[in-house]
Design an enzyme around this catalytic site. Structure first.
Site, short mmCIF file in Angstrom:
data_model
loop_
_atom_site.label_atom_id
_atom_site.label_comp_id
_atom_site.label_asym_id
_atom_site.label_seq_id
_atom_site.Cartn_x
_atom_site.Cartn_y
_atom_site.Cartn_z
N ASP A 187 0.77 -1.68 0.21
CA ASP A 187 0.33 -0.32 -0.03
C ASP A 187 0.89 1.16 -0.10
O ASP A 187 0.17 2.36 0.61
CB ASP A 187 -0.84 0.23 1.21
N GLU A 188 1.69 0.72 -0.47
CA GLU A 188 3.16 2.40 -0.45
C GLU A 188 3.68 2.25 -2.23
O GLU A 188 4.58 3.51 -2.22
CB GLU A 188 3.90 2.33 0.69
#
Length: 284
Positions: A228-229
């Site tokens: 999620d980055e």
């Protein structure tokens, strides 16, 4: 006179003369520029450009590439040329919640998204009926710790077999391995049901509710080994109140997720998104 449309994107170290060199070569082809965007990242010294143009029907993608080679060599450019006659191929991956997938299929059906869905892949059976109605091949591949590597190899084989240009995780609730994320870097878009970087992980809307948040949102980003980055493409928020329960937030969030993912996919397919390290340059 019939014309063909193209989109050129390029990046290189910033130097004087880049725009002149590119547009001169395009002019030599009789090209007509319909849209032009450029950005100089002063921190990295990188230059980014997107040009949409039309040319005569006798001009091919290969012709454009050959014409630009002197400028590419001179400025050590990385370029990509999209042919307007080409319909990009995508694979949609989905789990139980199918709202984002259904929105994508609708936007393709009405022509807002120029794409062909060559497969729907799911770790659940729930979307099989939708795939059958749409006439799209459906692949039910349950994922466990024991077979994860095998299922990902099947996905890579499917990408190669179908000539897929983009994999879209439309609420596919499985974490891709580092190996797969690296092999498909820049070719996988995920929709995260949270306004990143806040509220990562499971049940983000419940986390938001517990914190009394006033704005919720969704984030579309490229998938990387860092969960999620990945580089962010598009985000949107919606206002909520203290009177709304967790399920109200979920309902609002699903609507936002669907719009954000579709917008991100559209921008990617139109060559409006360029990777810039951990960030993106997005030409709207």
């Amino acid at each position: 006179m019939s014309t063909r449309s193209f989109v050129l994107t390029l990046s290189c170290d910033d130097k004087p003369g880049i725009v002149a060199a590119v547009t001169t070569e395009l002019a030599s082809l009789g090209a007509n520029i319909a849209e032009s965007n450029q950005f100089w990242d002063r921190q990295t010294g990188r230059f980014f450009m997107r040009i949409a143009f039309t040319a005569g029907e006798d001009v091919s993608r290969e012709t454009v590439e050959r014409s630009l080679k002197p400028a590419v060599d001179r400025f050590d450019m990385r370029i990509n040329i999209l042919d307007g006659d080409y319909r990009p191929k995508i694979i949609i991956m989905v789990s139980r919640f199918d709202h984002a997938m259904l929105h994508l299929l609708y936007q393709i059906r009405v022509g807002w998204l120029n794409a062909e869905v060559v497969a729907i892949v799911s770790n659940h059976e729930g979307s099989r009926r939708t795939a059958e109605i749409e006439g799209i091949p459906f692949h039910h591949w349950p994922v466990t710790k024991a077979n994860k590597a095998e299922q990902e190899e099947k996905l890579l084989a499917l990408v190669k077999e179908t000539g897929t240009d983009l994999v879209v995780l439309a609420r596919y609730m499985q974490v891709l391995s580092d190996t797969l994320s690296k092999r498909l870097y820049g070719k996988v878009i995920n929709i995260h049901h949270s306004f990143l970087p806040s509220f990562k992980g499971a049940r983000p809307y419940h986390q938001a509710h517990e914190r009394g948040i006033k704005l919720i949102g969704a984030t579309a980003h490229y998938v990387t080994p860092d969960l999620d980055e990945g580089p962010i493409i598009e985000q949107e928020t919606g206002r909520v109140t203290h009177a709304m329960g967790p399920e109200d937030l979920v309902a609002t969030g699903r609507d936002i997720e669907s719009r954000v993912l579709a917008a991100a996919v559209k921008m990617h397919l139109e060559g409006r998104v360029m990777l810039n390290g951990h960030k993106t340059v997005v030409f709207s």
